[in-house]
Design a protein around this motif. Sequence first.
Motif, PDB file in Angstrom:
ATOM      1  N   PHE A 531       0.795  -1.224   0.000  1.00  0.00           N
ATOM      2  CA  PHE A 531       0.000   0.000   0.000  1.00  0.00           C
ATOM      3  C   PHE A 531       0.831   1.280   0.000  1.00  0.00           C
ATOM      4  O   PHE A 531       0.353   2.317  -0.462  1.00  0.00           O
ATOM      5  CB  PHE A 531      -0.934   0.015   1.218  1.00  0.00           C
ATOM      6  CG  PHE A 531      -2.035  -1.010   1.154  1.00  0.00           C
ATOM      7  CD1 PHE A 531      -3.137  -0.807   0.341  1.00  0.00           C
ATOM      8  CD2 PHE A 531      -1.959  -2.175   1.888  1.00  0.00           C
ATOM      9  CE1 PHE A 531      -4.150  -1.756   0.274  1.00  0.00           C
ATOM     10  CE2 PHE A 531      -2.961  -3.127   1.831  1.00  0.00           C
ATOM     11  CZ  PHE A 531      -4.060  -2.911   1.024  1.00  0.00           C
ATOM     12  N   PHE A 532       2.074   1.238   0.524  1.00  0.00           N
ATOM     13  CA  PHE A 532       2.802   2.491   0.705  1.00  0.00           C
ATOM     14  C   PHE A 532       4.139   2.543  -0.050  1.00  0.00           C
ATOM     15  O   PHE A 532       4.555   3.616  -0.482  1.00  0.00           O
ATOM     16  CB  PHE A 532       3.073   2.722   2.199  1.00  0.00           C
ATOM     17  CG  PHE A 532       1.811   2.784   3.024  1.00  0.00           C
ATOM     18  CD1 PHE A 532       1.031   3.922   3.041  1.00  0.00           C
ATOM     19  CD2 PHE A 532       1.398   1.680   3.769  1.00  0.00           C
ATOM     20  CE1 PHE A 532      -0.132   3.981   3.799  1.00  0.00           C
ATOM     21  CE2 PHE A 532       0.240   1.727   4.533  1.00  0.00           C
ATOM     22  CZ  PHE A 532      -0.531   2.887   4.548  1.00  0.00           C
ATOM     23  N   LYS A 533       4.833   1.406  -0.220  1.00  0.00           N
ATOM     24  CA  LYS A 533       6.151   1.406  -0.870  1.00  0.00           C
ATOM     25  C   LYS A 533       6.185   0.395  -2.010  1.00  0.00           C
ATOM     26  O   LYS A 533       7.032  -0.498  -2.060  1.00  0.00           O
ATOM     27  CB  LYS A 533       7.248   1.073   0.149  1.00  0.00           C
ATOM     28  CG  LYS A 533       7.423   2.122   1.227  1.00  0.00           C
ATOM     29  CD  LYS A 533       8.562   1.752   2.164  1.00  0.00           C
ATOM     30  CE  LYS A 533       8.762   2.818   3.243  1.00  0.00           C
ATOM     31  NZ  LYS A 533       9.881   2.472   4.155  1.00  0.00           N
ATOM     32  N   TYR A 534       5.284   0.542  -2.914  1.00  0.00           N
ATOM     33  CA  TYR A 534       5.203  -0.423  -4.011  1.00  0.00           C
ATOM     34  C   TYR A 534       6.291  -0.164  -5.048  1.00  0.00           C
ATOM     35  O   TYR A 534       6.570   0.984  -5.417  1.00  0.00           O
ATOM     36  CB  TYR A 534       3.836  -0.345  -4.678  1.00  0.00           C
ATOM     37  CG  TYR A 534       3.758  -1.151  -5.958  1.00  0.00           C
ATOM     38  CD1 TYR A 534       3.714  -2.533  -5.917  1.00  0.00           C
ATOM     39  CD2 TYR A 534       3.777  -0.512  -7.195  1.00  0.00           C
ATOM     40  CE1 TYR A 534       3.674  -3.268  -7.079  1.00  0.00           C
ATOM     41  CE2 TYR A 534       3.746  -1.243  -8.364  1.00  0.00           C
ATOM     42  CZ  TYR A 534       3.677  -2.628  -8.298  1.00  0.00           C
ATOM     43  OH  TYR A 534       3.647  -3.350  -9.447  1.00  0.00           O
ATOM     44  N   ARG A 535       6.903  -1.259  -5.506  1.00  0.00           N
ATOM     45  CA  ARG A 535       7.870  -1.216  -6.600  1.00  0.00           C
ATOM     46  C   ARG A 535       7.302  -1.982  -7.788  1.00  0.00           C
ATOM     47  O   ARG A 535       6.749  -3.076  -7.597  1.00  0.00           O
ATOM     48  CB  ARG A 535       9.203  -1.826  -6.167  1.00  0.00           C
ATOM     49  CG  ARG A 535       9.970  -0.985  -5.158  1.00  0.00           C
ATOM     50  CD  ARG A 535      11.302  -1.614  -4.845  1.00  0.00           C
ATOM     51  NE  ARG A 535      11.160  -2.944  -4.281  1.00  0.00           N
ATOM     52  CZ  ARG A 535      12.187  -3.754  -4.017  1.00  0.00           C
ATOM     53  NH1 ARG A 535      13.422  -3.367  -4.283  1.00  0.00           N
ATOM     54  NH2 ARG A 535      11.974  -4.944  -3.501  1.00  0.00           N
ATOM     55  N   PRO A 536       7.417  -1.444  -8.992  1.00  0.00           N
ATOM     56  CA  PRO A 536       6.829  -2.112 -10.171  1.00  0.00           C
ATOM     57  C   PRO A 536       7.334  -3.537 -10.334  1.00  0.00           C
ATOM     58  O   PRO A 536       8.517  -3.834 -10.101  1.00  0.00           O
ATOM     59  CB  PRO A 536       7.280  -1.215 -11.332  1.00  0.00           C
ATOM     60  CG  PRO A 536       7.552   0.101 -10.713  1.00  0.00           C
ATOM     61  CD  PRO A 536       8.090  -0.170  -9.334  1.00  0.00           C
TER      62      PRO A 536
END
Length: 640
Positions: A531-536
């Motif tokens: 939810f807060f630190k998404y990486r592709p």
Amino acid sequence: MILRVKKLDKFIAKQFGLLFVGTFFICQFVLMMQFLWRYVDQLIGKGLTMDVLAQFFWYMSLMLVPQALPLAILLSSLIAFGNLGESSELTAIKAAGISLMQAFRSLVVIVIFIALGSFYFQDVVAPSANMSFSRLLLSMKQKSPELEIPEGIFYDGIPQCNLYVQKKDIKTGMLYGVMIYKMTDSYDDAAIILADSGMLQSTAEKKHLVLTLHSGEWFENMKSQEFSAGVSVPYRRETFVKKRIVLDFDADFNVADASALSNNARGKSIGQINRDVDSLNHVYDSVGRVFYKDAKMSYYSPVAVSKKDSLRAVKMAGTKTYSFDSVYSRLSADRKLEAVDAALSKVQREMNDLDFKGMITADGDKLIRQHKIEAINKFTLSLSCLIFFFIGAPLGAIIRKGGLGVPVIISVLVFIVYYIFENTGYRMSRGGMWAIWFGKSIATAVLTPLAIFFTYKANNDSVVFNLDLYRNFFMKIFGLRIKRAVFKKEVIITDPDYAADSATLTEVNREIGDYAREHNLWLAPNIIKVFFKYRPDHTIEEINEKIETVIEDLSNTKDKVILSCLNAYPFMAVKAHTRPFDRKWMNVVAAIIVPVGLFLYLRMWRFRLRLMRDLKVIRQTNDAVIARIEELNSSGTSKA
């Protein structure tokens, strides 16, 4: 400027016109049959002549014309444009650069004239037909009263008689448990007749009714009759085994007086309704003013209070400390009881008086509402012709199915929706629960956005009734999947590149192993990363693209084993296991809204577990395909 009518307009108008005439008579017949069931009991067994029956059906048909017109327009426009779409003529029209709205223009003019004709019909022809029908129906009810006698309630259709029948045999015409209240000049001369059974028949000339009674008694009040020598007999009693009574009743058919139908709002034009509403408002306003004046004069009168106390009360009325309790407390116990009894009696009398006055004004309000409803109904029913056209014509262009199959089903569904809202609004307006304008416009308000939506979609060639599209959408929402279906092709242009496909599948197996070890899909996802630190993460998208490319190439094979393996490949959700939304701020908002975030988190974990199973199936299928390709290569080499 001379109005130019193009050949296309003539062609479409001709197609619509022929269908409109046919569907109008079909709709008229259906409505007449539905309407006829309400009055079938009043037609059978009455001895009505053919000219009377012809009048009945003629007036009925005239009354139902305004209701048949919108339904006929809906059905005919659906069939007309459905036929054009099914025969590809609508496609040719659009290919020629003519938009759908341009194809509509001739029919729009025709429908506007039909709507205006419907309004004129409702305002001029239908009121006269409705009044004549009501008069005819009233006379038909009086034609043969012996057939109208109900069971279990008093029947007053015979002049100067109230007849009660406990049970009736329709086949034989016998009446059982008969009770008759027979009145002549006054209630003092009333006679009560009781009988076990009896039969009521009309005479041949239809001028009298013969009532044959069995095993009964006759009680008659003789109070008004004087005998000789001043001796009076209060009543007489007679017991009989069989008795015949002749009742005066002119049952020959005649059209009833229409004066009793003066309050029939459906039998009036717009001008008559406006004049009658003004008259009714004036009458009931006058009644209201009279009621108010009577209440004003009668509510404030001193009861059971002495002159001394009255003067004291008047004196105290000008002060702020005035209280009825202080005056009441000065009375003696007897006077207090007398005052309370008088007050209760007065309140009860006033309540009864208000109930009676409320009944009078309620009838007036209902009559006024009925007139206003009919006035608005003339406009809404005419407007529905135009609305139904802009529902039917675009739907026909979208569905592209002619004939009486799908168009009839859709027309019935649309008309049911219209009828539900129209009938609900009418009943709620008539009962005073809703405002009249709201109740009579709710059906129009519901169907107008529907007509605009269908017209917009049809004009822009948008897909509305593609069932596969809706099915795939809901399956995607609920996480459901369809099975892959790869069949052997009859004609193969290019053979598959087995070597390249085998190499690609081997590479895919390696990438799947690396991805599974790195991400541990069986574990719950990290909330912070989701939810807060998404990486592709596009690895699964790339793997899926490679697999689909191989499947597309191998679908050209003739080998049944490989085709069977291709059908084992699952359709993968390539993004659902990574994050709920593409935009970061949407993920943050979803996490803050706890119920939404929890649902999305559990959904994503479910997709991770499903992806883990899918990857396992894909690796197993890849191994089977690679092994089969090697078998084919080895068999080909040995043959060479």
